[in-house]
Design a protein around this motif. Structure first.
Motif, PDB file in Angstrom:
ATOM      1  N   ARG A 194      23.802  43.363  40.800  1.00 34.94           N
ATOM      2  CA  ARG A 194      24.534  43.579  42.065  1.00 34.94           C
ATOM      3  C   ARG A 194      25.715  44.532  41.881  1.00 34.94           C
ATOM      4  NH1 ARG A 194      25.199  37.688  44.785  1.00 34.94           N
ATOM      5  NH2 ARG A 194      26.274  38.983  46.284  1.00 34.94           N
ATOM      6  N   LYS A 195      25.668  45.321  40.798  1.00 39.18           N
ATOM      7  CA  LYS A 195      26.777  46.256  40.536  1.00 39.18           C
ATOM      8  C   LYS A 195      26.260  47.686  40.394  1.00 39.18           C
ATOM      9  CE  LYS A 195      29.904  43.081  38.213  1.00 39.18           C
ATOM     10  NZ  LYS A 195      30.579  42.743  36.977  1.00 39.18           N
ATOM     11  N   GLU A 209      24.678  48.803  50.008  1.00 34.70           N
ATOM     12  CA  GLU A 209      25.094  47.481  50.502  1.00 34.70           C
ATOM     13  C   GLU A 209      24.002  46.437  50.233  1.00 34.70           C
ATOM     14  OE1 GLU A 209      27.929  46.490  51.473  1.00 34.70           O
ATOM     15  OE2 GLU A 209      29.029  48.297  52.062  1.00 34.70           O
ATOM     16  N   ALA A 210      22.746  46.818  50.451  1.00 34.54           N
ATOM     17  CA  ALA A 210      21.643  45.880  50.195  1.00 34.54           C
ATOM     18  C   ALA A 210      21.585  45.509  48.715  1.00 34.54           C
ATOM     19  CB  ALA A 210      20.314  46.496  50.645  1.00 34.54           C
ATOM     20  N   SER A 211      21.864  46.486  47.833  1.00 31.90           N
ATOM     21  CA  SER A 211      21.836  46.221  46.396  1.00 31.90           C
ATOM     22  C   SER A 211      22.934  45.237  46.004  1.00 31.90           C
ATOM     23  CB  SER A 211      22.022  47.513  45.599  1.00 31.90           C
ATOM     24  OG  SER A 211      21.167  48.520  46.063  1.00 31.90           O
ATOM     25  N   HIS A 212      24.119  45.398  46.599  1.00 31.17           N
ATOM     26  CA  HIS A 212      25.222  44.473  46.281  1.00 31.17           C
ATOM     27  C   HIS A 212      24.889  43.051  46.717  1.00 31.17           C
ATOM     28  CE1 HIS A 212      27.980  47.362  44.678  1.00 31.17           C
ATOM     29  NE2 HIS A 212      27.948  48.110  45.763  1.00 31.17           N
ATOM     30  N   LYS A 261      16.609  46.776  50.727  1.00 33.07           N
ATOM     31  CA  LYS A 261      16.801  48.041  50.005  1.00 33.07           C
ATOM     32  C   LYS A 261      15.571  48.939  50.184  1.00 33.07           C
ATOM     33  CE  LYS A 261      18.284  50.081  45.675  1.00 33.07           C
ATOM     34  NZ  LYS A 261      18.999  49.877  44.401  1.00 33.07           N
ATOM     35  N   ILE A 262      14.398  48.374  50.021  1.00 34.62           N
ATOM     36  CA  ILE A 262      13.163  49.157  50.193  1.00 34.62           C
ATOM     37  C   ILE A 262      13.046  49.645  51.639  1.00 34.62           C
ATOM     38  CG2 ILE A 262      10.625  49.005  50.224  1.00 34.62           C
ATOM     39  CD1 ILE A 262      10.873  47.114  47.812  1.00 34.62           C
TER      40      ILE A 262
END
Ligand code: ZN
Length: 399
Positions: A347-348, A297-300, A307-308
């Motif tokens: 973001r994918k 979710e953080a990456s999107h 994310k870290i």
């Protein structure tokens, strides 16, 4: 023998400028994953076979040891299994999102995270208006709902996940192929009903994205998967996850589905609770599979800081306690791996083979290097058919 598998969803990535050329894994402090990689070994596995879209439905099925080419029939049937919706072999399931389309453009695949109650009212009224024999709506959580079809209509349709077409004209991506007319009709009729609906008016007035229509996709029949015990001989398995899709896979595999208070798909999840529950489940279960959605979710959201933080929380509160618990058993093995990469830059979901590390009984150490995408790619351990990784893990890296 006790087995633990921990999945930080979408945690693998590419080097980022913001991190001086490091990946989030490399930038994060992950002593427990590093220990697993150093005591044991790391490598890569291709969990998204050619011709498949990268997603947790395909990638998780694959790393669970089931070849998506044989068993993957769509995303919706897996979610139907999570809801224990009975399906016969000929029934169809469609994912039925509530979405926001403005001036023909996909603005929001989640209709502003519409509430369960609002979704239930809209779909109940749509069902009444349509009066289509054989079609039945099943409401899930928020915008994630299902449409089941039991009847003689044949479908051979191409559909598109709405989260993959943000800000794009929807006309290009409507269902196409045999049987698609009726699907488009359902979508059209929902548009007319929802536009005038007071729920939509209220949502607009209060600054929320309204549900302007339903969007049908992810269709398939129920998959015909052998139980995990039959396939691999491991007796009792359990799944811990905040995501319906994975609960569905667990049901199909014949595993227990365990719940944890405060477990969500975001970084606000109860990491410590999930770590405790995973460790405790090892007492009764032979294999425990613990999945954390937060890094995906953080990456999107292109949020590399979160994310870290998510990766570090998983290492500290889940991998650490589980490793400590496993060492109390005479024979044990652990594996940590993201199902697929989710790249901050795009973001994918990405298509690069995912990095795994494993340690435990009879897993011999080969190269002593901390866990990272680079180090696992440098290893000569490359599992091209990702569904073979499970067998490899269960045998302690001896094929
Ligand atoms: Zn994702």
């Amino acid at each position: 023998m006790k087995y633990a598998i921990i999945i930080p969803d979408g945690a693998a990535d590419e080097p980022l400028q913001e991190l001086n050329g490091k990946t989030p894994f490399e930038a994060a402090n992950i002593p427990n994953m590093d220990r697993i990689a150093m005591e044991g070994r790391q490598g890569t596995a291709r969990t998204v076979p050619d011709g498949f879209e990268s997603g947790s439905d395909v990638a998780t099925m694959c790393l669970l040891g089931y070849d998506p080419k044989v068993y993957h029939t769509g995303r919706a049937p897996l979610e139907a299994a999570a809801q224990n919706i009975p399906l016969s072999r000929t029934d169809w399931v469609f994912r039925c999102n509530l979405v926001t389309v403005i001036d023909g453009v996909m603005k929001d695949h989640s209709a502003g995270g519409i509430s369960d109650a609002e979704a239930q009212t809209l779909l109940k009224e749509l069902s009444r208006k349509l009066d289509l024999p054989g079609f039945e709506f099943y409401t899930g959580v928020s915008y994630r709902n299902l449409l089941v079809y039991r009847g003689d209509e044949e479908f051979d349709v191409t559909t598109k996940p709405p989260h993959e077409i943000p800000d794009e004209p929807t006309a290009k991506y409507l269902p196409r192929g045999k049987g698609s007319e009726i699907l488009r009709r359902i979508m059209d009729e929902s548009r007319e009903l929802f536009a005038r609906h007071e729920i939509s008016q209220t949502r607009i007035q209060t600054g929320h994205n309204p549900a302007t229509q339903v969007w049908l996709w992810g269709q398939g029949h129920a998959p015909n998967m052998p139980k995990f015990t039959e396939k691999f001989g491991v007796q009792r398995g359990a799944m811990i996850t905040g995501v319906d899709l994975l609960r569905g896979l667990a049901v199909l595999l014949g595993w227990d589905v365990l719940n944890v208070d405060g477990m969500t798909s975001f970084h606000d999840t109860n990491y410590a609770g999930q770590g405790k529950a995973t460790a405790a489940a090892l007492d009764d279960c032979d294999l425990v599979f613990s999945h954390i959605e937060a890094p995906d979710e953080a990456s999107h959201q292109a949020d590399w800081k979160t994310k870290i933080a998510a990766i570090e929380h998983i290492d500290k509160f889940i991998v650490g306690p589980v490793l400590e618990k496993l060492r109390k058993f005479p024979e044990w093995r652990i594996m940590v791996l993201p199902d697929h990469p989710t790249n901050i830059a795009t973001r994918k979901h990405g298509y690069a083979p995912t990095s795994f590390c494993m340690a435990g009984t009879r897993v011999k150490s080969v190269v002593k290097a901390p866990y990272s995408e680079k180090n696992s790619a440098a290893s000569d351990l490359k599992v091209e058919r990702g569904h073979e990784l499970m067998e490899y893990f269960l045998r302690g890296g001896n094929l």
